[in-house]
Design an enzyme around this catalytic site. Structure first.
Site, PDB file in Angstrom:
ATOM      1  N   SER A 168       8.296   2.601  -8.015  1.00 33.65           N
ATOM      2  CA  SER A 168       8.755   3.062  -9.335  1.00 33.65           C
ATOM      3  C   SER A 168       9.427   4.429  -9.278  1.00 33.65           C
ATOM      4  O   SER A 168      10.501   4.614  -9.853  1.00 33.65           O
ATOM      5  CB  SER A 168       7.588   3.068 -10.315  1.00 33.65           C
TER       6      SER A 168
ATOM      7  N   HIS B 149       2.417  -3.347  -7.425  1.00 31.70           N
ATOM      8  CA  HIS B 149       2.453  -1.900  -7.707  1.00 31.70           C
ATOM      9  C   HIS B 149       1.562  -1.651  -8.934  1.00 31.70           C
ATOM     10  O   HIS B 149       0.392  -2.020  -8.914  1.00 31.70           O
ATOM     11  CB  HIS B 149       3.919  -1.517  -7.894  1.00 31.70           C
TER      12      HIS B 149
ATOM     13  N   HIS C 126      -3.221  -0.366   0.749  1.00 36.30           N
ATOM     14  CA  HIS C 126      -2.149   0.544   0.319  1.00 36.30           C
ATOM     15  C   HIS C 126      -1.097   0.631   1.410  1.00 36.30           C
ATOM     16  O   HIS C 126      -1.425   0.528   2.600  1.00 36.30           O
ATOM     17  CB  HIS C 126      -2.709   1.948   0.028  1.00 36.30           C
TER      18      HIS C 126
ATOM     19  N   ARG D 122      -8.266   9.190  -5.928  1.00 31.75           N
ATOM     20  CA  ARG D 122      -8.173   8.913  -7.372  1.00 31.75           C
ATOM     21  C   ARG D 122      -9.221   7.873  -7.761  1.00 31.75           C
ATOM     22  O   ARG D 122      -9.821   7.945  -8.826  1.00 31.75           O
ATOM     23  CB  ARG D 122      -6.754   8.430  -7.719  1.00 31.75           C
TER      24      ARG D 122
ATOM     25  N   ASP E 196      -6.294   1.571  -8.556  1.00 22.69           N
ATOM     26  CA  ASP E 196      -6.279   0.424  -9.469  1.00 22.69           C
ATOM     27  C   ASP E 196      -7.610  -0.321  -9.499  1.00 22.69           C
ATOM     28  O   ASP E 196      -7.885  -1.074 -10.447  1.00 22.69           O
ATOM     29  CB  ASP E 196      -5.163  -0.551  -9.081  1.00 22.69           C
TER      30      ASP E 196
HETATM   31  N1  HAX Z   1      -6.043  -8.375   0.028  1.00 22.93           N
HETATM   32  C1  HAX Z   1      -5.646  -9.331   0.895  1.00 22.93           C
HETATM   33  N2  HAX Z   1      -4.698  -9.148   1.821  1.00 22.93           N
HETATM   34  C2  HAX Z   1      -4.156  -7.920   1.880  1.00 22.93           C
HETATM   35  C3  HAX Z   1      -4.544  -6.872   1.055  1.00 22.93           C
HETATM   36  C4  HAX Z   1      -5.531  -7.143   0.079  1.00 22.93           C
HETATM   37  N3  HAX Z   1      -5.933  -6.229  -0.810  1.00 22.93           N
HETATM   38  N4  HAX Z   1      -3.832  -5.762   1.366  1.00 22.93           N
HETATM   39  C5  HAX Z   1      -3.019  -6.134   2.369  1.00 22.93           C
HETATM   40  N5  HAX Z   1      -3.196  -7.428   2.663  1.00 22.93           N
HETATM   41  C6  HAX Z   1      -2.460  -8.237   3.641  1.00 22.93           C
HETATM   42  C7  HAX Z   1      -0.981  -8.241   3.265  1.00 22.93           C
HETATM   43  O1  HAX Z   1      -0.724  -9.192   2.236  1.00 22.93           O
HETATM   44  C8  HAX Z   1      -0.333  -8.564   4.576  1.00 22.93           C
HETATM   45  O2  HAX Z   1      -0.499  -9.934   4.814  1.00 22.93           O
HETATM   46  P1  HAX Z   1       0.687 -10.827   5.436  1.00 22.93           P
HETATM   47  O3  HAX Z   1       0.970 -10.203   6.752  1.00 22.93           O
HETATM   48  O4  HAX Z   1       0.075 -12.186   5.514  1.00 22.93           O
HETATM   49  O5  HAX Z   1       1.835 -10.717   4.475  1.00 22.93           O
HETATM   50  C9  HAX Z   1      -1.204  -7.819   5.563  1.00 22.93           C
HETATM   51  O6  HAX Z   1      -2.478  -7.613   4.906  1.00 22.93           O
HETATM   52  C10 HAX Z   1      -0.676  -6.464   5.977  1.00 22.93           C
HETATM   53  O7  HAX Z   1      -0.434  -5.720   4.824  1.00 22.93           O
HETATM   54  P2  HAX Z   1      -0.553  -4.128   4.855  1.00 22.93           P
HETATM   55  O8  HAX Z   1       0.456  -3.602   5.806  1.00 22.93           O
HETATM   56  O9  HAX Z   1      -1.961  -3.713   5.033  1.00 22.93           O
HETATM   57  O10 HAX Z   1      -0.185  -3.771   3.357  1.00 22.93           O
HETATM   58  P3  HAX Z   1       1.271  -3.616   2.758  1.00 22.93           P
HETATM   59  O11 HAX Z   1       1.712  -2.218   3.004  1.00 22.93           O
HETATM   60  O12 HAX Z   1       2.158  -4.723   3.168  1.00 22.93           O
HETATM   61  O13 HAX Z   1       0.970  -3.811   1.207  1.00 22.93           O
HETATM   62  C11 HAX Z   1      -0.203  -3.512  -0.786  1.00 22.93           C
HETATM   63  C12 HAX Z   1       0.309  -2.830   0.473  1.00 22.93           C
HETATM   64  C13 HAX Z   1      -0.749  -2.443  -1.725  1.00 22.93           C
HETATM   65  C14 HAX Z   1       0.959  -4.220  -1.507  1.00 22.93           C
HETATM   66  C15 HAX Z   1      -1.304  -4.516  -0.402  1.00 22.93           C
HETATM   67  O14 HAX Z   1      -2.371  -3.832   0.188  1.00 22.93           O
HETATM   68  C16 HAX Z   1      -1.798  -5.342  -1.571  1.00 22.93           C
HETATM   69  O15 HAX Z   1      -1.189  -6.354  -1.910  1.00 22.93           O
HETATM   70  N6  HAX Z   1      -2.946  -4.902  -2.214  1.00 22.93           N
HETATM   71  C17 HAX Z   1      -3.441  -5.576  -3.379  1.00 22.93           C
HETATM   72  C18 HAX Z   1      -2.619  -5.193  -4.586  1.00 22.93           C
HETATM   73  C19 HAX Z   1      -2.831  -3.742  -4.958  1.00 22.93           C
HETATM   74  O16 HAX Z   1      -3.929  -3.254  -5.016  1.00 22.93           O
HETATM   75  N7  HAX Z   1      -1.708  -3.039  -5.263  1.00 22.93           N
HETATM   76  C20 HAX Z   1      -1.750  -1.677  -5.735  1.00 22.93           C
HETATM   77  C21 HAX Z   1      -1.368  -0.655  -4.707  1.00 22.93           C
HETATM   78  C22 HAX Z   1      -1.399   0.730  -5.248  1.00 22.93           C
HETATM   79  C23 HAX Z   1      -0.236   0.957  -6.153  1.00 22.93           C
HETATM   80  O17 HAX Z   1       0.929   0.930  -5.810  1.00 22.93           O
HETATM   81  N8  HAX Z   1      -0.516   1.159  -7.391  1.00 22.93           N
HETATM   82  O18 HAX Z   1       0.463   1.284  -8.253  1.00 22.93           O
END
Ligand code: HAX
Length: 450
Positions: free
Chosen positions: A241, A271, A317, A326, A372
């Site tokens: 964002s 996000h 993350h 946080r 979150d």
């Molecule tokens: N649950 C299950 N699997 C997860 C996970 C979770 N909470 N977090 C990461 N993974 C998985 C990813 O989907 C990815 O899988 P694939 O290789 O099969 O695609 C793998 O682990 C590696 O991911 P990563 O490198 O650890 O994480 P990314 O940087 O790709 O993604 C995310 C970061 C935040 C998007 C991810 O951890 C996620 O989807 N978390 C759950 C959603 C969430 O909490 N989002 C909020 C983040 C904070 C934010 O921006 N707030 O605004």
């Protein structure tokens, strides 16, 4: 010193620093980019310099160099409250100086003076269907105010480049001043039968927002909102964002256009929307077992979620590699004020359970909770039960960070952003040329040594 004077002092220092870095070290190589990074969302590639906040992977967010706990303890508070005034936070993030209570109140007054929301904004919100997305309403409302942009108007009248930031600051103060009432209007329209509550300008930013959504009789909610706004105000300038707001602003689109775009990014489930997804997931877990689950039940539910190919919202993350401070600040708040809340207890069982399971997948890089994971619990406890409003609350807070980054981008004269896109074919060609030249080099080496 007023905020504008304060920024002015800093601007000349920063312009000099940037000019020196460009002149003396313009060709200094910071990082090489790998094919993997290009295909993984330019993960970890430094693309920005911004001094407003920085996410330290091992410790979490720093605002102007200060940790969350330091920021909470150093910023001025109103007597009888525990958390800092949002006006002081804005002065601090924008002006790079810890304000006195007087300075914080000056920003609060500035916001009050600019807080009148034009009628057409409400009409824009009213034009949405009943089931309209709250984030789409918020974004459209912000977008519509572009017609009031002082920057855009002055730009047409030949505003000089070195003064872009001043008009951007004007717009930023107007936008942030109006945001609480816009968000409250959306809440009341959607969840309180359109019973709108007039602002109370005797209250501070957070308390007035609390008042406008019908929580005026609960000073603890107002204090929680001061904390909430502080925790969500910024998280570096490279997340979806903030970077979107920055990117759009780099085309000299005004603050309203830029921040509306930023909100659209925040509305994505990976996000900002994660905070509502997370709470919905907690509620499903709670309902599935008919109450606060045991550790074993929670483990079962987490495995079920993962087996369905879904993520555990609120965990993981892209940058952090530790418990999000946080999350910790919100956990401490909940523990102090409502340790027996059943959703808080459920969130705590997840906290005890999820990290080990996520770690054991072997692929999740950060198994710890992000902010979150606790947001919804806090809001729900005070009666804000409508989870599809939670991202609006996030956006209300993040508007402070978006606008600070955009003002400072104009202040240090950042140009239009334009990275480079490749085709798959050109990438393959670059790789094979490199392989050829390496093998050529190897052959030559072998010939000379032979
Ligand atoms: N649950 C299950 N699997 C997860 C996970 C979770 N909470 N977090 C990461 N993974 C998985 C990813 O989907 C990815 O899988 P694939 O290789 O099969 O695609 C793998 O682990 C590696 O991911 P990563 O490198 O650890 O994480 P990314 O940087 O790709 O993604 C995310 C970061 C935040 C998007 C991810 O951890 C996620 O989807 N978390 C759950 C959603 C969430 O909490 N989002 C909020 C983040 C904070 C934010 O921006 N707030 O605004």
């Amino acid at each position: 010193m007023s905020l504008i004077d304060r920024i002015e002092v800093n601007v000349s220092i920063w312009r000099e620093r940037v000019a020196r870095l460009m002149k003396e070290h313009g060709d200094f190589v910071i990082a090489n980019v790998t094919v993997e990074q290009i295909f993984s969302g330019i993960r970890g590639v430094p693309i920005q310099v911004s001094d407003i906040s920085y996410v330290d992977p091992a410790k979490g967010i720093r605002y102007r160099g200060y940790s969350i706990n330091e920021t909470i303890s150093l910023l001025p508070k109103l007597p009888g409250t525990v958390y800092p005034l949002s006006g002081g936070l804005y002065y601090f993030l924008m002006g790079n100086e810890l304000p006195t209570l007087e300075k914080a109140l000056e920003i609060e007054d500035e916001w009050k003076a600019r807080s009148k929301v034009p009628d057409y904004v409400f009409r824009v919100i009213d034009s949405f269907p009943e089931n309209g997305s709250t984030m789409a309403m918020f974004s459209a409302a912000v977008l519509s105010m572009s017609s009031d942009s002082k920057f855009a108007k002055s730009y047409q009248e030949l505003l000089i480049k070195s003064d872009y930031w001043k008009m951007t600051l004007e717009d930023s103060l107007d936008l942030t001043a109006r945001t609480p009432q816009i968000c409250a209007y959306i809440y009341n329209k959607k969840y309180r039968n359109n019973q709108q509550i007039e602002p109370d300008l005797s209250l501070d930013y957070a308390a007035n927002f609390a008042h406008m959504i019908g929580k005026g009789d609960d000073p603890q909610y107002a204090d929680m909102m001061r904390l909430f706004i502080l925790l969500h105000a910024d998280h570096e300038n490279a997340n979806v964002s903030a970077h979107t707001a920055h990117l759009v602003g780099s085309a000299l689109s005004d603050v309203y256009l830029s921040c509306s775009a930023g909100l659209n990014g925040l509305a994505g489930p990976l996000h900002g929307l994660a905070n509502q997804e997370c709470f919905n997931w907690l509620v499903k877990l709670y309902d599935y077992f008919g109450g606060v689950p045991t550790k074993e039940q929670t483990e079962e539910y987490i495995h079920k979620t993962l087996d369905e190919g879904k993520v555990i919202p609120g965990y993981g993350h892209a940058v952090l590699r530790c418990i999000d401070p946080r999350f910790e600040a919100e956990r401490v708040f909940a523990q102090k004020h409502f340790p027996d809340d059943e959703y808080f207890r459920t969130a705590m069982v997840v906290f005890e359970t999820a990290p080990d399971i996520l770690k054991a997948t072997g692929k999740v890089k950060n198994q710890w909770p992000n902010v979150d994971a606790m947001n919804g619990v806090l809001q729900h406890h005070y009666g804000i039960t409508e989870s599809d409003y939670y991202t609006v609350l996030f956006g209300l807070s993040r508007m402070l960070g978006f606008t600070c980054h955009v003002v400072w981008a104009r202040a240090v004269g950042k140009p239009i952003e334009r990275p480079k896109a490749l085709t798959t074919r050109s990438l393959e060609a670059m790789i094979s040329e490199d392989i050829e030249s390496i093998s050529e080099l190897k052959t030559k080496k072998a010939e000379t040594s032979g």
